[in-house]
Scaffold this motif. Structure first.
Motif, short mmCIF file in Angstrom:
data_model
loop_
_atom_site.label_atom_id
_atom_site.label_comp_id
_atom_site.label_asym_id
_atom_site.label_seq_id
_atom_site.Cartn_x
_atom_site.Cartn_y
_atom_site.Cartn_z
N TYR A 1 36.29 66.26 29.07
CA TYR A 1 37.56 65.92 28.45
C TYR A 1 37.96 67.01 27.46
N ALA A 2 39.14 67.59 27.67
CA ALA A 2 39.66 68.61 26.76
C ALA A 2 41.12 68.37 26.40
N THR A 3 41.94 67.98 27.37
CA THR A 3 43.38 67.83 27.11
C THR A 3 43.80 66.39 26.86
N GLY A 4 42.88 65.46 26.94
CA GLY A 4 43.19 64.07 26.65
C GLY A 4 41.94 63.26 26.43
N LEU A 5 42.05 62.21 25.63
CA LEU A 5 40.91 61.33 25.36
C LEU A 5 41.29 59.90 25.73
N PRO A 6 40.58 59.29 26.69
CA PRO A 6 40.84 57.88 26.98
C PRO A 6 40.27 57.00 25.89
N GLU A 7 40.66 55.74 25.88
CA GLU A 7 40.13 54.82 24.89
C GLU A 7 38.66 54.54 25.12
N SER A 8 38.23 54.54 26.39
CA SER A 8 36.86 54.17 26.72
C SER A 8 36.41 54.97 27.94
N VAL A 9 35.11 55.32 27.98
CA VAL A 9 34.53 56.04 29.11
C VAL A 9 33.18 55.41 29.45
N GLY A 10 32.95 55.22 30.73
CA GLY A 10 31.64 54.72 31.11
C GLY A 10 31.62 54.08 32.47
N PRO A 11 30.50 53.44 32.80
CA PRO A 11 29.29 53.25 31.99
C PRO A 11 28.53 54.56 31.75
N VAL A 12 27.98 54.69 30.56
CA VAL A 12 27.25 55.89 30.16
C VAL A 12 25.78 55.73 30.55
N ARG A 13 25.20 56.80 31.11
CA ARG A 13 23.80 56.75 31.51
C ARG A 13 23.05 57.99 31.02
N SER A 14 21.86 58.19 31.53
CA SER A 14 20.93 59.16 30.97
C SER A 14 21.20 60.59 31.42
N ALA A 15 20.70 61.54 30.63
CA ALA A 15 20.86 62.96 30.88
C ALA A 15 19.77 63.47 31.81
N ARG A 16 20.01 64.64 32.40
CA ARG A 16 19.06 65.31 33.27
C ARG A 16 18.91 66.76 32.84
N GLU A 17 17.81 67.40 33.24
CA GLU A 17 17.54 68.78 32.83
C GLU A 17 18.63 69.73 33.28
N SER A 18 19.13 69.58 34.49
CA SER A 18 20.13 70.52 35.00
C SER A 18 21.47 70.39 34.27
N ASP A 19 21.70 69.26 33.57
CA ASP A 19 22.92 69.13 32.77
C ASP A 19 22.99 70.21 31.71
N LEU A 20 21.84 70.59 31.17
CA LEU A 20 21.81 71.54 30.07
C LEU A 20 22.28 72.92 30.52
N GLU A 21 21.90 73.33 31.71
CA GLU A 21 22.37 74.61 32.24
C GLU A 21 23.86 74.55 32.54
N LEU A 22 24.30 73.47 33.18
CA LEU A 22 25.71 73.34 33.52
C LEU A 22 26.60 73.43 32.29
N LEU A 23 26.19 72.78 31.20
CA LEU A 23 27.04 72.68 30.02
C LEU A 23 26.98 73.89 29.11
N ARG A 24 26.12 74.86 29.41
CA ARG A 24 26.06 76.07 28.60
C ARG A 24 27.36 76.87 28.67
N GLN A 25 28.21 76.62 29.67
CA GLN A 25 29.47 77.36 29.79
C GLN A 25 30.45 76.99 28.68
N PHE A 26 30.22 75.87 28.00
CA PHE A 26 31.10 75.44 26.93
C PHE A 26 30.49 75.80 25.57
N ASP A 27 31.34 75.86 24.54
CA ASP A 27 30.89 76.22 23.20
C ASP A 27 30.46 74.97 22.45
N ARG A 28 29.14 74.77 22.34
CA ARG A 28 28.56 73.62 21.67
C ARG A 28 29.27 72.33 22.03
#
Length: 328
Positions: free
Chosen positions: A100-127
């Motif tokens: 989410y960058a150009t809009g924020l919904p009131e609610s997002v989910g259901p939220v679940r657990s993280a995985r190791e490969s998520d960390l590599e994927l998200l390195r493209q963004f600034d913190r």
């Protein structure tokens, strides 16, 4: 790693400072601070021949790890995401990451657990902010060392709520407004994606199905909506309001999916999806398909898509789905 709680004040100040710059984008491209099921409007996110600049010290993008088990559907807030990534997890099933960058919904989910490969994927963004619930104990140190801000029910309890009408663990939802005063804006979308006119040629295509061992995604072109209608496991994928999920562009990116060093509580090995490297992809837009090449040189970089002749591939304006499929 600095937690979201201690950084919230600074982040809110950055968000307010960016408010003037965001006004034009939000006025033109958003309604009431949220995108619609049509995805972000023509907000100038990377004109033809350009990619968005890196955000520097601007407010961060919000990413959310979303459940995709049948019991989790319909999900909430997926239609408001700028980008939706799909990945294979244990047992051949799937999970989603919404950005989410150009809009924020009131609610997002259901939220679940993280995985190791998520960390590599998200390195493209600034913190980026990564909202998730739960992770293996061996993975937690890697999350703490990653250049992101973890948002969990433990670190930000007021940002989460449970839906009593749903069974756990498919009932945990994030309230983005508890984390950010306003969306960070298009500059936070450092994906490398380009938006503009379609490339030359392209083959007419009505649908495409991607299969995981225990899940499948089908995208069917709707000329009436000028979008690709999403189905999951043979059933229409819907919003919480009963509308079809319908991105403007779909990317099926063929990647290496290998075993990681992690297992779930049943002993199933967690797949690791490699998103740095190069390979082939299929891009769907405007009722046509292009067979293209992708390249991501380093984890800090976005992903470029080019034709065999080296021409950059532009995406259609609106939401983008990236489906990570195992390379043949």
């Amino acid at each position: 790693m600095t937690t979201v709680g201690t950084e919230r004040g600074a982040r809110r100040r950055r968000g307010r400072a960016a408010g003037i710059a965001l006004t034009v984008v939000l006025t033109v491209g958003l309604a009431a601070g949220c995108t619609t099921s049509d995805g972000p409007r023509d907000d100038g996110r990377g004109t033809a021949g350009e990619s968005p600049a890196r955000p520097g010290d601007g407010p961060p993008v919000l990413t959310v790890k979303i459940d995709n088990a049948p019991a989790a559907r319909p999900q909430t807030g997926l239609d408001a995401a700028d980008v939706v990534y799909t990945e294979q997890v244990e047992g051949g099933s799937s999970r989603l990451i919404a950005v989410y960058a150009t809009g924020l919904p009131e609610s997002v989910g259901p939220v679940r657990s993280a995985r190791e490969s998520d960390l590599e994927l998200l390195r493209q963004f600034d913190r980026p902010l990564l909202a998730y619930s739960g992770a293996q104990s061996k993975l937690k140190p890697l999350i703490e060392q990653a250049p992101l801000e973890a948002v969990t029910p433990e670190s930000e309890p007021n940002a989460y709520t449970r839906d009593p009408s749903r069974a756990a663990p498919h009932n945990l939802y994030l309230r983005p407004g508890q984390l950010m005063d306003e969306p960070p804006g298009e500059a936070a979308l450092t994906t490398g994606f380009r938006f503009g006119p379609a490339p030359a040629d392209g083959e007419p295509r009505n649908d495409l199905t991607v299969r995981y061992p225990a899940a499948r995604f089908t995208f069917t072109w709707s000329g009436a909506q000028d979008r690709w209608l999403v189905s999951m496991d043979g059933s229409p994928a819907l919003t919480a309001e009963g509308e079809r999920l319908a991105p403007a562009t779909v990317v099926v990116q063929y990647v290496t999916v290998r075993p990681s060093g992690f297992r779930d509580f049943l002993g199933n090995t967690t797949p690791y999806t490699e998103t740095v490297g190069s390979g082939e992809a299929t891009v769907l837009r405007d009722g046509r398909a292009w067979e293209v090449n992708w390249k991501r040189t380093a984890a800090e970089d976005g992903t470029s898509f080019t034709t065999d002749s080296g021409e950059p591939v532009n995406f259609a304006r609106g939401q983008v789905w990236v489906v990570y499929a195992k390379a043949p």
